[in-house]
Design a protein around this motif. Sequence first.
Motif, PDB file in Angstrom:
ATOM      1  N   GLU A 125      -4.414   6.506   4.978  1.00 35.57           N
ATOM      2  CA  GLU A 125      -5.108   5.620   4.049  1.00 35.57           C
ATOM      3  C   GLU A 125      -4.767   4.152   4.304  1.00 35.57           C
ATOM      4  OE1 GLU A 125      -5.602   8.452   0.101  1.00 35.57           O
ATOM      5  OE2 GLU A 125      -3.702   7.403   0.412  1.00 35.57           O
ATOM      6  N   VAL A 126      -3.510   3.893   4.659  1.00 42.63           N
ATOM      7  CA  VAL A 126      -3.101   2.520   4.983  1.00 42.63           C
ATOM      8  C   VAL A 126      -3.846   2.047   6.222  1.00 42.63           C
ATOM      9  CG1 VAL A 126      -1.169   1.070   5.735  1.00 42.63           C
ATOM     10  CG2 VAL A 126      -0.838   2.720   3.884  1.00 42.63           C
ATOM     11  N   LYS A 127      -3.903   2.902   7.239  1.00 37.58           N
ATOM     12  CA  LYS A 127      -4.617   2.542   8.478  1.00 37.58           C
ATOM     13  C   LYS A 127      -6.099   2.312   8.192  1.00 37.58           C
ATOM     14  CE  LYS A 127      -1.536   5.021  11.588  1.00 37.58           C
ATOM     15  NZ  LYS A 127      -1.421   6.161  12.517  1.00 37.58           N
ATOM     16  N   ARG A 128      -6.710   3.186   7.388  1.00 45.39           N
ATOM     17  CA  ARG A 128      -8.135   3.051   7.066  1.00 45.39           C
ATOM     18  C   ARG A 128      -8.389   1.737   6.334  1.00 45.39           C
ATOM     19  NH1 ARG A 128     -11.971   3.569   9.488  1.00 45.39           N
ATOM     20  NH2 ARG A 128     -10.860   5.309  10.343  1.00 45.39           N
ATOM     21  N   PHE A 129      -7.486   1.350   5.424  1.00 38.84           N
ATOM     22  CA  PHE A 129      -7.627   0.086   4.711  1.00 38.84           C
ATOM     23  C   PHE A 129      -7.612  -1.084   5.696  1.00 38.84           C
ATOM     24  CE2 PHE A 129      -5.687  -3.669   2.817  1.00 38.84           C
ATOM     25  CZ  PHE A 129      -6.480  -3.866   1.710  1.00 38.84           C
ATOM     26  N   GLN A 137       2.081   1.926  -3.395  1.00 36.33           N
ATOM     27  CA  GLN A 137       1.030   2.425  -4.281  1.00 36.33           C
ATOM     28  C   GLN A 137       0.835   3.926  -4.105  1.00 36.33           C
ATOM     29  OE1 GLN A 137      -2.572   0.244  -3.462  1.00 36.33           O
ATOM     30  NE2 GLN A 137      -1.678  -1.713  -4.096  1.00 36.33           N
ATOM     31  N   GLY A 138       1.529   4.506  -3.144  1.00 34.41           N
ATOM     32  CA  GLY A 138       1.441   5.949  -2.921  1.00 34.41           C
ATOM     33  C   GLY A 138       0.409   6.353  -1.891  1.00 34.41           C
ATOM     34  N   ARG A 139      -0.101   5.413  -1.126  1.00 35.57           N
ATOM     35  CA  ARG A 139      -1.105   5.745  -0.109  1.00 35.57           C
ATOM     36  C   ARG A 139      -0.438   6.385   1.104  1.00 35.57           C
ATOM     37  NH1 ARG A 139      -5.846   1.304  -0.147  1.00 35.57           N
ATOM     38  NH2 ARG A 139      -5.994   1.063  -2.404  1.00 35.57           N
ATOM     39  N   THR A 140      -1.163   7.290   1.735  1.00 37.97           N
ATOM     40  CA  THR A 140      -0.661   7.934   2.955  1.00 37.97           C
ATOM     41  C   THR A 140      -0.813   6.976   4.130  1.00 37.97           C
ATOM     42  OG1 THR A 140      -2.813   8.853   3.552  1.00 37.97           O
ATOM     43  CG2 THR A 140      -1.410  10.192   2.086  1.00 37.97           C
ATOM     44  N   ASP A 141      -0.190   7.332   5.261  1.00 40.32           N
ATOM     45  CA  ASP A 141      -0.318   6.506   6.462  1.00 40.32           C
ATOM     46  C   ASP A 141      -1.776   6.376   6.884  1.00 40.32           C
ATOM     47  OD1 ASP A 141       2.408   6.361   6.350  1.00 40.32           O
ATOM     48  OD2 ASP A 141       2.781   7.449   8.224  1.00 40.32           O
ATOM     49  N   LEU A 180       0.834  -1.207   0.000  1.00 35.37           N
ATOM     50  CA  LEU A 180       0.000   0.000   0.000  1.00 35.37           C
ATOM     51  C   LEU A 180       0.867   1.254   0.000  1.00 35.37           C
ATOM     52  CD1 LEU A 180      -2.746  -1.175   2.517  1.00 35.37           C
ATOM     53  CD2 LEU A 180      -3.036  -0.783   0.050  1.00 35.37           C
ATOM     54  N   MET A 181       1.960   1.226   0.753  1.00 33.71           N
ATOM     55  CA  MET A 181       2.879   2.363   0.755  1.00 33.71           C
ATOM     56  C   MET A 181       3.446   2.600  -0.638  1.00 33.71           C
ATOM     57  SD  MET A 181       4.966   1.735   4.336  1.00 33.71           S
ATOM     58  CE  MET A 181       6.382   2.606   3.724  1.00 33.71           C
TER      59      MET A 181
END
Length: 153
Positions: free
Chosen positions: A81-85, A75-79, A72-73
């Motif tokens: 966004e990773v936590k929300r996933f 893929q350019g997701r923020t921290d 996920l990191m």
Amino acid sequence: MAAGLLLAVACAAAAQAQPAGDASPLRFRNEAEEVRFHALTAELRCVMCQNQSLADSNAQIAQDMRREVLALMRQGRTDAEVKRFLVDRYGEFVLYRPEVGARTWLLWFGPGLVLLGGAGLVWHVVRRRAMAPAQDATGPGRRDGDDQGEQEW
């Protein structure tokens, strides 16, 4: 005997049906990615171990979750966004510090409410005992000057 053999074959088939995760160590592109990864996984809880962070757990699910975080990191997701996933997939339990909300207010404020309730109960009991009339030293049911039945000589 046949049942035991059948059970052994079934267990072997089940073991082959669930492939083990990739046990090779994660490779980071640069030091910044590694630092961010370790900071993020330290804030996440292993869903199997419960009292270990994702960074510290050796469970298979933790290895899979770490690989998911790194993917996920990348893929350019923020921290966030990773936590929300991960919260969407595993629930609020995966966060060591869940957000204060309608579903988590008891988690955040419950211990304080229990402490306040206990303090209020102690205060009430102490106050009630202090207000109760003190027992006379002569004992219960006997009043000073109650000399009936005693004769003077």
